[in-house]
Enzyme design. Structure first.
Site, PDB file in Angstrom:
ATOM      1  N   ASN A 400     -19.481  28.139 -69.400  1.00  0.00           N
ATOM      2  CA  ASN A 400     -20.251  27.587 -68.304  1.00  0.00           C
ATOM      3  C   ASN A 400     -21.717  28.039 -68.375  1.00  0.00           C
ATOM      4  O   ASN A 400     -22.587  27.270 -68.774  1.00  0.00           O
ATOM      5  CB  ASN A 400     -19.619  27.992 -66.972  1.00  0.00           C
ATOM      6  CG  ASN A 400     -20.189  27.224 -65.797  1.00  0.00           C
ATOM      7  OD1 ASN A 400     -21.245  26.632 -65.898  1.00  0.00           O
ATOM      8  ND2 ASN A 400     -19.486  27.236 -64.687  1.00  0.00           N
ATOM      9  N   ASP A 401     -21.961  29.280 -68.036  1.00  0.00           N
ATOM     10  CA  ASP A 401     -23.353  29.730 -67.967  1.00  0.00           C
ATOM     11  C   ASP A 401     -24.083  29.627 -69.306  1.00  0.00           C
ATOM     12  O   ASP A 401     -25.287  29.385 -69.342  1.00  0.00           O
ATOM     13  CB  ASP A 401     -23.408  31.182 -67.483  1.00  0.00           C
ATOM     14  CG  ASP A 401     -22.937  31.293 -66.039  1.00  0.00           C
ATOM     15  OD1 ASP A 401     -23.081  30.297 -65.317  1.00  0.00           O
ATOM     16  OD2 ASP A 401     -22.442  32.358 -65.662  1.00  0.00           O
ATOM     17  N   VAL A 402     -23.345  29.785 -70.409  1.00  0.00           N
ATOM     18  CA  VAL A 402     -24.007  29.792 -71.711  1.00  0.00           C
ATOM     19  C   VAL A 402     -24.436  28.396 -72.148  1.00  0.00           C
ATOM     20  O   VAL A 402     -25.108  28.243 -73.166  1.00  0.00           O
ATOM     21  CB  VAL A 402     -23.112  30.408 -72.809  1.00  0.00           C
ATOM     22  CG1 VAL A 402     -22.816  31.858 -72.489  1.00  0.00           C
ATOM     23  CG2 VAL A 402     -21.837  29.631 -72.984  1.00  0.00           C
ATOM     24  N   SER A 441     -22.088  33.688 -63.150  1.00  0.00           N
ATOM     25  CA  SER A 441     -23.340  33.866 -62.448  1.00  0.00           C
ATOM     26  C   SER A 441     -23.279  33.272 -61.045  1.00  0.00           C
ATOM     27  O   SER A 441     -24.100  33.577 -60.207  1.00  0.00           O
ATOM     28  CB  SER A 441     -24.467  33.192 -63.230  1.00  0.00           C
ATOM     29  OG  SER A 441     -24.237  31.804 -63.247  1.00  0.00           O
TER      30      SER A 441
END
Lengths: 480, 101
Positions: A400-402, A441
């Site tokens: 997700n965040d990456v 996050s």
């Protein structure tokens, strides 16, 4: 005889230190890592032999001591072997945390034992009283923090503990400062008047370890474990002062310093500073105050596994982006079957590995290697990023965040500046994900709103299993 | 005092060595390196052993030392085995690749 025993021990210790440094050095290169790990284990074995050599030479080892040594060694060794063999690769971070906590516990116990039951041994004059007190204080403090911190880290990674609400308020700093002050007072008391305040120190530092670790989010946990790992080296060095072992001091100092460097390297990979990891709380909590991270999704396209398979059939170049969700679902083997089918169907498959993909830096490489995925297909972020524009399909598996483009475009985003994979450059992006929940996050992912992104909801393992069936029905990889 | 001054030198040089040993680590190796370094920090087993030996016949101290020894050995053996398990996956890969060519 005494001289001989001591000489032999010195020689053994020197060799052990040499092997240890070669071991640590070698562990930082892929080709030599396994040998280096063996060297280091030989070094520890040698140093144990060294202790026995001098004890037998001086005839200071009693039979009852031998019995107790055997009992402790048998139990600890057995559990060590069982744990190491049984634990699944996905649970590696918490396993390291557990081992680390036990190392800290050991240093703590040694210092406690020496304090509670002073050894009346005439040969025991290797340190002055002040030094002994100082090293005992260090050993107890660092040992306790390492132990309780590691256990909390393990419990959080296992999902046994969540992050309590109060730990995200400023209130927690007060508690931690209070605990630190208690520990400091106890330490000063011990240094001045001997061991009376020892339990206060144990209490203060144990809870300090809990207090500091409890507020840290899962994404930052690897950094914390690495830092605690460095602490346990410091604890070992302090224990070296307590029992008067130079080997212990040098090895502890080496691990402590190397652990610190590794922690820094990890922080760099995640674009976080050590200070913000330790005192910043979880990323999500800091971001709720800023508007940029909130907001609803407006343009989500959801699609079925069948559509995904059809698109894949027409694709020539596919990039897989594995993430935490893949690790949780233990879907690496199913993924391998899917990619085998695609390769058999003439599709070019590569894997984009973000530096912090999985649960710990480098963890994803281990998981994919376990599933027999060829090492040369794993591409690091900087290598693969230019390839995305020429890619037909990107499969984002539980990451997700990456893959959040916000990190490059939105200067207000807490993620801003974090290196990310440019998956949105590809023609089509499929995001396989259990639901619309945010990543570590806690930040909205703009990628999901883009027109070329489709969401396939479901557990990674199940979706990949279905995908495999669909692909076979389409005749892809069926010859295999 | 001679042990102290020697020990402080050892501490200083050991720390500097540790700082120098790890320079550039590929991300692939972060996890195994951490796990390996963790196993090495189980060298407190030396302290636990020394404690039991120096305890003479003091039973409470022997017991504490024995428990400490157990914890440390758990760390050492578990740590090295688990690191080896991880690294074995990498080397197995390169071997197979080698034999194919």
């Amino acid at each position: 005889m005494i001289v001989n025993g001591e000489l032999i021990k010195y020689a053994i210790d020197l060799i052990a230190v040499l092997l240890l440094s070669l071991g640590i050095k070698g562990l930082s290169k892929v080709r030599t890592a396994r040998e280096a790990n063996r060297l280091a284990s030989i070094a520890i074995g040698l140093s144990i032999i060294g202790v026995f050599t001098i004890s037998f030479a001086n005839k200071e080892i009693s039979n009852s001591s031998l019995v107790w040594i055997s009992i402790g060694a048998a139990i600890g060794g057995l559990f060590g072997i069982i744990t190491a063999k049984k634990v699944p690769m996905t649970a590696m971070p918490e396993t390291v945390a557990l081992f680390n906590g036990c190392g800290g516990m050991s240093s703590l116990l040694v210092a406690l034992g020496v304090t509670l039951f002073p050894i009346d041994n005439p040969n025991n004059n290797f340190t002055s009283e002040i030094v002994e007190n100082l090293s005992i204080i260090t050993s107890i403090f660092v040992g306790s923090v390492t132990f309780s911190g590691s256990i909390v880290a393990m419990a959080k990674l296992q999902g046994w503990l969540s992050t309590p609400k109060w730990t995200q308020s400023k209130f927690r700093h007060l508690i931690n400062i209070f605990l630190a002050v208690i520990s400091l007072i106890a330490a000063i008391e011990i240094a001045r008047n001997g061991s009376n305040a020892i339990w206060l120190l144990v209490f203060g530092s144990t809870f300090l370890g809990v207090g500091v670790t409890l507020s840290i989010g899962g994404a930052d946990m690897p950094v914390v474990i690495s830092l605690l790992n460095s602490y346990s080296g410091v604890a070992a060095a302090a224990a070296g002062f307590v029992v008067g072992s130079q080997l212990l001091i040098v090895a502890g100092a080496m691990v402590g310093a190397a652990g610190l460097i590794l922690t820094q390297v990890m922080c760099d990979g995640m674009n976080r500073s050590l200070i913000s990891v330790l005192f910043g709380g979880t990323l999500g909590s800091t971001s709720t105050s800023s508007d940029s991270s909130g907001g609803e999704y407006s343009n989500i396209t959801s699609c079925s596994v069948e559509e995904c398979a059809l698109t894949l059939e027409a694709a020539e170049r596919v990039i897989i982006v594995p993430g935490y969700g893949l690790a949780v679902a233990q879907a690496q083997h199913t993924l391998r079957e899917v990619t085998r089918a695609m390769e058999a169907g003439g599709i070019d498959v590569k894997y984009a590995i973000h530096p912090v993909a999985g649960r710990m830096p480098g963890h994803m490489n281990v998981l994919l290697a376990e599933a027999d995925i060829p090492y040369e297909q794993l591409k690091e972020m900087d290598v693969i990023n230019p390839d995305f524009p020429a890619t037909d399909v990107v499969l984002v598996l539980g990451a997700n965040d990456v893959v959040n483009p916000q990190a490059k475009t939105d200067t207000n985003s807490p993620l801003y500046g974090m290196p990310v994979l440019d998956v949105q450059e590809a023609r089509t992006v499929f995001v396989i994900k259990r639901g619309m929940s945010a990543g570590y996050s806690g930040i909205k992912n703009d990628l999901f709103d883009l027109p070329n992104t489709s969401m396939v909801f479901g557990d990674a393992k199940k979706v990949l299993g279905d995908l495999l069936v669909e692909l076979k029905e389409l005749g892809i990889g069926s010859k295999n | 005092m001679s042990f102290l001054s020697e020990a402080l030198w050892v501490l200083l040089l050991g720390s500097l060595l540790g700082l120098e040993l790890i320079g550039k680590v590929p991300p692939t190796l972060h996890t195994p390196l951490m796990s390996g370094a963790n196993a090495i920090s189980g060298i407190t087993i030396i302290a636990a052993l020394t404690l039991v030996i120096k305890a003479g016949n003091q039973m409470p101290l022997q017991i504490i030392g024995s428990v400490a020894l157990g914890f440390a050995l758990f760390n050492v053996i578990g740590g090295f085995l688990v690191t080896d398990r991880m690294l074995a996956m990498f080397s197995r890969k390169s071997n197979r690749r080698g034999s194919k060519k």
